[in-house]
Scaffold this motif. Structure first.
Motif, PDB file in Angstrom:
ATOM      1  N   ILE A 284      46.600  45.933  43.387  1.00  0.00           N
ATOM      2  CA  ILE A 284      45.259  45.817  43.315  1.00  0.00           C
ATOM      3  C   ILE A 284      44.389  46.895  43.671  1.00  0.00           C
ATOM      4  CG2 ILE A 284      45.387  43.370  43.703  1.00  0.00           C
ATOM      5  CD1 ILE A 284      44.312  43.607  46.614  1.00  0.00           C
ATOM      6  N   SER A 285      43.153  46.991  43.173  1.00  0.00           N
ATOM      7  CA  SER A 285      42.005  48.165  43.332  1.00  0.00           C
ATOM      8  C   SER A 285      40.955  47.447  42.972  1.00  0.00           C
ATOM      9  CB  SER A 285      42.838  49.548  42.848  1.00  0.00           C
ATOM     10  OG  SER A 285      41.538  50.243  43.351  1.00  0.00           O
ATOM     11  N   ASN A 286      39.992  47.821  43.778  1.00  0.00           N
ATOM     12  CA  ASN A 286      38.484  47.559  43.346  1.00  0.00           C
ATOM     13  C   ASN A 286      37.730  48.817  42.963  1.00  0.00           C
ATOM     14  OD1 ASN A 286      38.480  48.417  46.134  1.00  0.00           O
ATOM     15  ND2 ASN A 286      36.349  47.816  46.069  1.00  0.00           N
ATOM     16  N   GLN A 287      38.356  49.909  42.874  1.00  0.00           N
ATOM     17  CA  GLN A 287      37.720  51.067  42.367  1.00  0.00           C
ATOM     18  C   GLN A 287      37.988  51.549  40.956  1.00  0.00           C
ATOM     19  OE1 GLN A 287      38.080  54.290  45.461  1.00  0.00           O
ATOM     20  NE2 GLN A 287      39.776  53.304  46.306  1.00  0.00           N
ATOM     21  N   ARG A 288      37.247  52.240  40.559  1.00  0.00           N
ATOM     22  CA  ARG A 288      37.533  52.926  39.172  1.00  0.00           C
ATOM     23  C   ARG A 288      38.487  54.020  39.315  1.00  0.00           C
ATOM     24  NH1 ARG A 288      33.473  55.869  34.688  1.00  0.00           N
ATOM     25  NH2 ARG A 288      35.159  56.383  33.363  1.00  0.00           N
TER      26      ARG A 288
ATOM     27  N   ASN B  27      40.876  44.202  34.386  1.00  0.00           N
ATOM     28  CA  ASN B  27      39.723  44.755  35.282  1.00  0.00           C
ATOM     29  C   ASN B  27      39.479  43.276  36.275  1.00  0.00           C
ATOM     30  OD1 ASN B  27      38.039  43.003  34.057  1.00  0.00           O
ATOM     31  ND2 ASN B  27      37.128  44.743  32.746  1.00  0.00           N
ATOM     32  N   LEU B  28      38.317  43.731  37.138  1.00  0.00           N
ATOM     33  CA  LEU B  28      37.966  42.546  38.237  1.00  0.00           C
ATOM     34  C   LEU B  28      37.355  41.436  37.469  1.00  0.00           C
ATOM     35  CD1 LEU B  28      36.377  44.803  41.073  1.00  0.00           C
ATOM     36  CD2 LEU B  28      38.755  43.732  40.888  1.00  0.00           C
ATOM     37  N   GLU B  29      37.159  41.566  36.089  1.00  0.00           N
ATOM     38  CA  GLU B  29      36.311  40.376  35.297  1.00  0.00           C
ATOM     39  C   GLU B  29      37.629  39.811  34.737  1.00  0.00           C
ATOM     40  OE1 GLU B  29      34.491  43.663  35.499  1.00  0.00           O
ATOM     41  OE2 GLU B  29      33.764  42.569  37.197  1.00  0.00           O
ATOM     42  N   GLY B  30      38.709  40.170  34.887  1.00  0.00           N
ATOM     43  CA  GLY B  30      39.809  39.588  34.210  1.00  0.00           C
ATOM     44  C   GLY B  30      40.143  39.823  32.800  1.00  0.00           C
ATOM     45  N   GLU B  31      39.340  40.957  32.333  1.00  0.00           N
ATOM     46  CA  GLU B  31      39.502  41.340  30.915  1.00  0.00           C
ATOM     47  C   GLU B  31      40.381  42.427  30.917  1.00  0.00           C
ATOM     48  OE1 GLU B  31      35.474  42.665  30.604  1.00  0.00           O
ATOM     49  OE2 GLU B  31      34.661  40.700  29.851  1.00  0.00           O
ATOM     50  N   ARG B  32      41.129  42.714  29.662  1.00  0.00           N
ATOM     51  CA  ARG B  32      41.908  43.792  29.411  1.00  0.00           C
ATOM     52  C   ARG B  32      41.710  45.058  30.075  1.00  0.00           C
ATOM     53  NH1 ARG B  32      44.666  47.367  25.731  1.00  0.00           N
ATOM     54  NH2 ARG B  32      46.916  46.784  25.621  1.00  0.00           N
ATOM     55  N   TRP B  33      42.311  45.604  31.127  1.00  0.00           N
ATOM     56  CA  TRP B  33      41.961  46.849  31.592  1.00  0.00           C
ATOM     57  C   TRP B  33      41.944  47.884  30.670  1.00  0.00           C
ATOM     58  CZ3 TRP B  33      44.266  51.406  32.299  1.00  0.00           C
ATOM     59  CH2 TRP B  33      43.783  52.444  33.150  1.00  0.00           C
ATOM     60  N   ARG B  34      40.959  48.781  30.787  1.00  0.00           N
ATOM     61  CA  ARG B  34      40.743  50.090  30.168  1.00  0.00           C
ATOM     62  C   ARG B  34      40.558  51.205  30.973  1.00  0.00           C
ATOM     63  NH1 ARG B  34      40.586  49.960  24.650  1.00  0.00           N
ATOM     64  NH2 ARG B  34      39.613  52.088  24.857  1.00  0.00           N
ATOM     65  N   PRO B  35      41.011  52.521  31.022  1.00  0.00           N
ATOM     66  CA  PRO B  35      40.717  53.478  31.799  1.00  0.00           C
ATOM     67  C   PRO B  35      39.150  53.729  32.398  1.00  0.00           C
ATOM     68  CG  PRO B  35      42.181  54.195  30.045  1.00  0.00           C
ATOM     69  CD  PRO B  35      41.602  52.814  29.714  1.00  0.00           C
TER      70      PRO B  35
ATOM     71  N   LEU C 191      41.412  47.616  39.363  1.00  0.00           N
ATOM     72  CA  LEU C 191      42.487  47.402  38.355  1.00  0.00           C
ATOM     73  C   LEU C 191      43.216  46.426  39.142  1.00  0.00           C
ATOM     74  CD1 LEU C 191      44.808  50.157  37.022  1.00  0.00           C
ATOM     75  CD2 LEU C 191      45.799  48.227  38.256  1.00  0.00           C
ATOM     76  N   VAL C 192      43.723  45.356  38.348  1.00  0.00           N
ATOM     77  CA  VAL C 192      44.494  44.200  38.731  1.00  0.00           C
ATOM     78  C   VAL C 192      45.836  44.162  37.971  1.00  0.00           C
ATOM     79  CG1 VAL C 192      44.445  41.673  39.552  1.00  0.00           C
ATOM     80  CG2 VAL C 192      42.442  43.052  39.758  1.00  0.00           C
ATOM     81  N   ALA C 193      47.062  44.347  38.566  1.00  0.00           N
ATOM     82  CA  ALA C 193      48.175  44.329  37.828  1.00  0.00           C
ATOM     83  C   ALA C 193      49.057  43.200  38.505  1.00  0.00           C
ATOM     84  CB  ALA C 193      48.859  45.711  37.729  1.00  0.00           C
ATOM     85  N   SER C 194      50.027  42.475  37.564  1.00  0.00           N
ATOM     86  CA  SER C 194      50.670  41.317  38.187  1.00  0.00           C
ATOM     87  C   SER C 194      51.611  41.068  37.258  1.00  0.00           C
ATOM     88  CB  SER C 194      50.004  40.048  38.507  1.00  0.00           C
ATOM     89  OG  SER C 194      49.642  39.477  37.192  1.00  0.00           O
ATOM     90  N   ASN C 195      52.801  40.210  37.748  1.00  0.00           N
ATOM     91  CA  ASN C 195      53.853  39.717  36.872  1.00  0.00           C
ATOM     92  C   ASN C 195      53.424  38.760  35.855  1.00  0.00           C
ATOM     93  OD1 ASN C 195      53.650  37.616  38.597  1.00  0.00           O
ATOM     94  ND2 ASN C 195      55.827  37.637  39.329  1.00  0.00           N
TER      95      ASN C 195
ATOM     96  N   ALA D 195      42.276  38.021  44.839  1.00  0.00           N
ATOM     97  CA  ALA D 195      42.358  39.086  46.151  1.00  0.00           C
ATOM     98  C   ALA D 195      41.502  40.346  45.883  1.00  0.00           C
ATOM     99  CB  ALA D 195      43.746  39.418  46.549  1.00  0.00           C
ATOM    100  N   ALA D 196      41.473  40.888  44.870  1.00  0.00           N
ATOM    101  CA  ALA D 196      40.855  42.050  44.250  1.00  0.00           C
ATOM    102  C   ALA D 196      39.395  41.777  44.224  1.00  0.00           C
ATOM    103  CB  ALA D 196      41.424  42.629  43.071  1.00  0.00           C
ATOM    104  N   ARG D 197      38.958  40.797  43.947  1.00  0.00           N
ATOM    105  CA  ARG D 197      37.604  40.165  44.031  1.00  0.00           C
ATOM    106  C   ARG D 197      36.989  40.402  45.288  1.00  0.00           C
ATOM    107  NH1 ARG D 197      37.780  35.876  39.066  1.00  0.00           N
ATOM    108  NH2 ARG D 197      37.525  37.447  37.314  1.00  0.00           N
ATOM    109  N   GLU D 198      37.905  39.883  46.418  1.00  0.00           N
ATOM    110  CA  GLU D 198      37.415  39.772  47.670  1.00  0.00           C
ATOM    111  C   GLU D 198      37.131  41.060  48.212  1.00  0.00           C
ATOM    112  OE1 GLU D 198      39.335  38.582  51.894  1.00  0.00           O
ATOM    113  OE2 GLU D 198      40.033  37.365  50.252  1.00  0.00           O
ATOM    114  N   VAL D 199      37.850  41.921  47.897  1.00  0.00           N
ATOM    115  CA  VAL D 199      37.802  43.292  48.405  1.00  0.00           C
ATOM    116  C   VAL D 199      36.306  43.939  47.439  1.00  0.00           C
ATOM    117  CG1 VAL D 199      38.765  45.909  48.362  1.00  0.00           C
ATOM    118  CG2 VAL D 199      40.153  43.745  48.520  1.00  0.00           C
ATOM    119  N   ALA D 200      36.109  43.583  46.294  1.00  0.00           N
ATOM    120  CA  ALA D 200      34.826  44.100  45.691  1.00  0.00           C
ATOM    121  C   ALA D 200      33.612  43.502  46.462  1.00  0.00           C
ATOM    122  CB  ALA D 200      34.982  43.618  44.287  1.00  0.00           C
ATOM    123  N   GLN D 201      33.760  42.241  46.787  1.00  0.00           N
ATOM    124  CA  GLN D 201      32.637  41.628  47.426  1.00  0.00           C
ATOM    125  C   GLN D 201      32.315  42.028  48.863  1.00  0.00           C
ATOM    126  OE1 GLN D 201      34.230  37.403  47.351  1.00  0.00           O
ATOM    127  NE2 GLN D 201      33.445  37.107  45.300  1.00  0.00           N
TER     128      GLN D 201
END
Length: 269
Positions: free
Chosen positions: A205-209, A231-239, A244-248, A258-264
């Motif tokens: 997880i990361s809340n940064q660009r 991305n943090l909106e749950g949409e397909r990540w782009r550069p 950035l949220v990656a999972s299995n 968890a990533a959104r909590e950091v952003a908040q």
């Protein structure tokens, strides 16, 4: 346009060549310079390794643009046409301390979509390569972890927070340890993403660009290995996205929360 197989082979050959240059300097007491901050470091090995990577690419693909961390190369991914994305030493802070988790990353994109990538970690003796069909670790196909219970997950907060945003770093670790089974921080984004692709950890997880050279190759590897990156909106990540949220993909919404909590925490909401 050369066929994809040529791009895959060139990405791997270029990454191996750059990693070999960097490895020659590893643990030799090389001089260290700082860039934007005291922990943002660079060495001559970074520059020499990037030069070697670009030389290999241009032997096969002369004239194609390169997005690279060092020097005067492009800093963003072109929206159209082919391009190469290079990080000569991802994890330089580890590298200068003699820690083995660092590597050379090379990816190639077409119209903004990744079609080949290679991450070479010479001190770990690991080579990840992805084409358009699968991700391989040391020539063996890999898949993301099959764990489904978030309380068994290991999740990694990746990229480094500036000193004036360290509260977000604390929030990231707090959110991880309260929700998941364990946390790690490797100090190398491409290594962290590669580990998701190979099932060694379940999330990043990361809340940064993030920078494209820190992420594009590993993101491609995760997707081909059956994982999900948004991305943090749950949409397909782009550069160009923030966060950035990656999972299995077994409990992506939990990792995303968890990533959104950091952003908040960063906005004070």
């Amino acid at each position: 346009m050369r066929r994809t197989a040529d791009r895959v082979a060139t990405a791997e050959r270029a990454a191996r060549a750059g990693a070999s240059v960097a490895n020659e300097f590893f643990r030799t007491g090389i001089d260290v310079e700082t860039k934007a901050g005291k922990t943002d470091v660079v060495t001559q090995a970074d520059r020499d390794a990037q030069d070697r990577v670009i030389d290999v690419i241009r032997e096969m693909f002369p004239g194609e643009p390169v997005v690279g961390e060092e020097g005067d190369e492009l800093k963003s991914v072109p929206e159209s046409g082919p391009a190469w994305i290079v990080d000569p030493i991802d994890g330089t802070a580890n590298y200068v301390r003699g820690i083995q988790t660092w590597g050379t990353s090379v990816a190639t994109v077409l119209d903004g979509e990744t079609i080949a990538a290679a991450n070479v970690f010479p001190a770990l003796d690991d080579v990840y390569v992805a084409d358009e069909r699968e991700t391989r670790l040391n020539d063996d196909p890999v898949r993301v972890s099959t764990r489904r219970d978030p309380e068994t997950f290991t999740v990694v907060p990746t990229t480094w927070w500036p000193r004036d945003r360290r509260a977000e770093y604390g929030a990231a670790f707090r959110g991880i340890v309260e929700t998941f089974g364990d946390a790690r921080r490797y100090g190398c984004s491409q290594a962290s993403l590669s580990m998701v692709a190979s099932g060694q950890v379940e999330g990043v997880i990361s809340n940064q660009r993030t920078n494209p050279w820190d992420t594009v190759a590993g993101v491609h590897m995760i997707r081909l290995a059956g994982g999900r990156v948004t991305n943090l909106e749950g949409e397909r990540w782009r550069p160009t996205d923030s966060g950035l949220v990656a999972s299995n993909d077994r409990a992506h919404e939990t990792v995303l929360a968890a990533a959104r909590e950091v952003a908040q925490r960063s906005t004070g909401d």
